[in-house]
Design an enzyme around this catalytic site. Structure first.
Site, PDB file in Angstrom:
ATOM      1  N   GLY A   1       0.382  -0.898   0.635  1.00 21.08           N
ATOM      2  CA  GLY A   1      -0.259  -0.275   0.648  1.00 21.08           C
ATOM      3  C   GLY A   1       1.033   0.853   0.116  1.00 21.08           C
ATOM      4  O   GLY A   1       2.041   1.290  -0.008  1.00 21.08           O
TER       5      GLY A   1
ATOM      6  N   HIS B   1       4.695   2.031  -8.161  1.00 21.15           N
ATOM      7  CA  HIS B   1       3.675   0.711  -7.894  1.00 21.15           C
ATOM      8  C   HIS B   1       3.408   0.966  -8.896  1.00 21.15           C
ATOM      9  O   HIS B   1       2.621  -0.314 -10.286  1.00 21.15           O
ATOM     10  CB  HIS B   1       2.777   1.076  -6.859  1.00 21.15           C
TER      11      HIS B   1
ATOM     12  N   LEU C   1      10.895   6.500  -5.283  1.00 20.64           N
ATOM     13  CA  LEU C   1       9.579   7.062  -4.167  1.00 20.64           C
ATOM     14  C   LEU C   1       9.033   5.741  -3.660  1.00 20.64           C
ATOM     15  O   LEU C   1       9.708   4.924  -3.950  1.00 20.64           O
ATOM     16  CB  LEU C   1       8.452   7.185  -5.513  1.00 20.64           C
TER      17      LEU C   1
ATOM     18  N   LYS D   1      14.383  -0.545  -7.171  1.00 23.54           N
ATOM     19  CA  LYS D   1      14.033   0.240  -5.969  1.00 23.54           C
ATOM     20  C   LYS D   1      14.929  -0.645  -4.925  1.00 23.54           C
ATOM     21  O   LYS D   1      15.799   0.054  -4.381  1.00 23.54           O
ATOM     22  CB  LYS D   1      12.777   1.198  -5.360  1.00 23.54           C
TER      23      LYS D   1
ATOM     24  N   SER E   1       6.671   4.352   0.148  1.00 20.70           N
ATOM     25  CA  SER E   1       5.898   4.936   0.685  1.00 20.70           C
ATOM     26  C   SER E   1       6.067   5.597   2.096  1.00 20.70           C
ATOM     27  O   SER E   1       5.034   6.501   2.693  1.00 20.70           O
ATOM     28  CB  SER E   1       4.811   3.675   1.218  1.00 20.70           C
ATOM     29  N   ARG E   2       7.372   5.129   2.466  1.00 23.83           N
ATOM     30  CA  ARG E   2       7.878   5.728   3.728  1.00 23.83           C
ATOM     31  C   ARG E   2       8.401   6.896   3.039  1.00 23.83           C
ATOM     32  O   ARG E   2       8.495   8.232   3.835  1.00 23.83           O
ATOM     33  CB  ARG E   2       9.531   5.727   4.041  1.00 23.83           C
TER      34      ARG E   2
HETATM   35  P1  AMP Z   1       5.801  -1.517  -1.773  1.00 24.83           P
HETATM   36  O1  AMP Z   1       4.504  -1.893  -1.222  1.00 24.83           O
HETATM   37  O2  AMP Z   1       7.097  -0.615  -1.006  1.00 24.83           O
HETATM   38  O3  AMP Z   1       6.549  -3.677  -0.382  1.00 24.83           O
HETATM   39  O4  AMP Z   1       6.823  -2.054  -2.575  1.00 24.83           O
HETATM   40  C1  AMP Z   1       5.948  -2.892  -3.533  1.00 24.83           C
HETATM   41  C2  AMP Z   1       6.885  -2.865  -5.539  1.00 24.83           C
HETATM   42  O5  AMP Z   1       6.393  -1.599  -5.615  1.00 24.83           O
HETATM   43  C3  AMP Z   1       8.109  -3.731  -4.702  1.00 24.83           C
HETATM   44  O6  AMP Z   1       7.836  -4.991  -5.848  1.00 24.83           O
HETATM   45  C4  AMP Z   1       8.721  -2.995  -4.981  1.00 24.83           C
HETATM   46  O7  AMP Z   1      10.545  -2.576  -5.601  1.00 24.83           O
HETATM   47  C5  AMP Z   1       7.807  -1.817  -6.017  1.00 24.83           C
HETATM   48  N1  AMP Z   1       8.873  -0.274  -5.516  1.00 24.83           N
HETATM   49  C6  AMP Z   1       8.493   0.611  -4.310  1.00 24.83           C
HETATM   50  N2  AMP Z   1       8.827   1.953  -4.778  1.00 24.83           N
HETATM   51  C7  AMP Z   1       9.677   1.757  -6.775  1.00 24.83           C
HETATM   52  C8  AMP Z   1      10.061   2.271  -6.965  1.00 24.83           C
HETATM   53  N3  AMP Z   1      10.070   4.214  -7.268  1.00 24.83           N
HETATM   54  N4  AMP Z   1      10.210   2.371  -8.451  1.00 24.83           N
HETATM   55  C9  AMP Z   1       9.550   1.308  -9.008  1.00 24.83           C
HETATM   56  N5  AMP Z   1       9.249   0.356  -8.271  1.00 24.83           N
HETATM   57  C10 AMP Z   1       8.723   0.114  -6.536  1.00 24.83           C
END
Ligand code: AMP
Length: 271
Positions: A27, A33, A180, A146, A182-183
């Protein structure tokens, strides 16, 4: 876009499809994403996104508690994208009702970078990804560079244990080149400005690596400078080979990996 609130509605809805792209997330949906979703939409007939904040991959209670949550906004963004066929919102039991203890253990050589500083984190990630893959049963899973070490470890495990391909996707950055995440929702403008300057410095460090005889001592010096200039705590600054994540003595096939804290928020990047 159909919202799936439990496993039985997921099994029912996905049964007819055999060209399914899966984008697992926690999320806090952002353009990173959405780039994974776009790629899945291009390569697969149907796209499913999951939103599940997996408590087992958090090595810090505070991090879990403060992790950005905004389901209503996330659903709005996903629906507006018009690229998502299904959103899966499992609860803890949907994922963990199979109580078989996870046998996942990292090899010693994989206990590097984030695995070294976040004990138990990747064991939690690999376990949940193994479970999600069993449940969703997609043909392709889309993951971001990332989180390069996560992508590397998940690809190794899942392509061995399941009939699935992991598709890697480029890092999406803001206008100041901050990756980018979420944090980033936990940061204000002044923190993001520091993050942008850290990125600039990383580019510079990477550029200068090529004339250095002793890369590790050069990077140690740069780490101290970064720490002092930006008043940040740094977990690591390392040049590693992209194929095996070994420490690299050359720029070829290598990336510079960093993890640091801003406002007590842990950020990672690799260039
Ligand atoms: P997360 O919600 O942070 O667990 O991320 C879900 C997916 O989105 C993971 O495969 C992350 O590597 C990918 N993701 C997060 N941030 C980025 C970004 N800035 N660019 C590309 N993919 C991302």
């Amino acid at each position: 876009m159909k919202v799936l609130l439990n496993n039985s509605s997921l099994f029912e809805s996905l049964r007819p499809f055999d060209d399914l792209g899966f984008v697992p997330t926690m999320g806090g949906i952002h353009k990173g994403h959405l780039s994974l979703i776009n790629k899945s939409n291009k390569l697969c007939k149907k796209t499913i996104v999951s939103i599940f904040i997996n408590p087992k991959q958090f090595n810090s209670k505070k991090d879990l508690k403060t992790y950005p949550r905004n389901l209503k906004k996330d659903l709005k963004i996903l629906s507006k994208s018009k690229k998502v066929d299904f959103v899966y919102l499992p609860n803890f039991n949907d994922i963990y009702k199979d109580k078989k203890k996870s046998k996942i253990k990292l090899f010693k050589k994989d206990k590097i970078l984030c695995a070294k500083f976040r004990k138990g984190h990747f064991e939690g990630v690999l376990d949940v990804m193994d479970r999600l893959t069993k449940i969703v049963n997609p043909q392709k899973i889309f993951m971001g560079e990332k989180d390069f070490q996560q992508l590397y470890l998940v690809k190794k495990l899942l392509e061995k244990n399941h009939k699935v391909r992991i598709i890697s996707c480029k890092t999406i950055r803001d206008k100041n080149n901050v990756a980018l995440s979420s944090r980033n929702f936990l940061l204000d403008k002044s923190h993001l400005k520091i993050a942008a300057n850290v990125y600039k410095k990383l580019v510079n460090i990477k550029k200068n690596i090529k004339n250095k005889k002793n890369i590790s001592s050069f990077l140690n010096l740069q780490k101290t400078q970064l720490r002092n200039n930006f008043k940040i705590k740094i977990d690591y600054l390392e040049l590693r080979n992209i194929n095996n994540l070994n420490i690299s003595k050359t720029k070829k096939n290598s990336r510079l990996f960093v993890a640091y804290y801003l406002n007590k928020v842990r950020l990672i990047d690799n260039i």
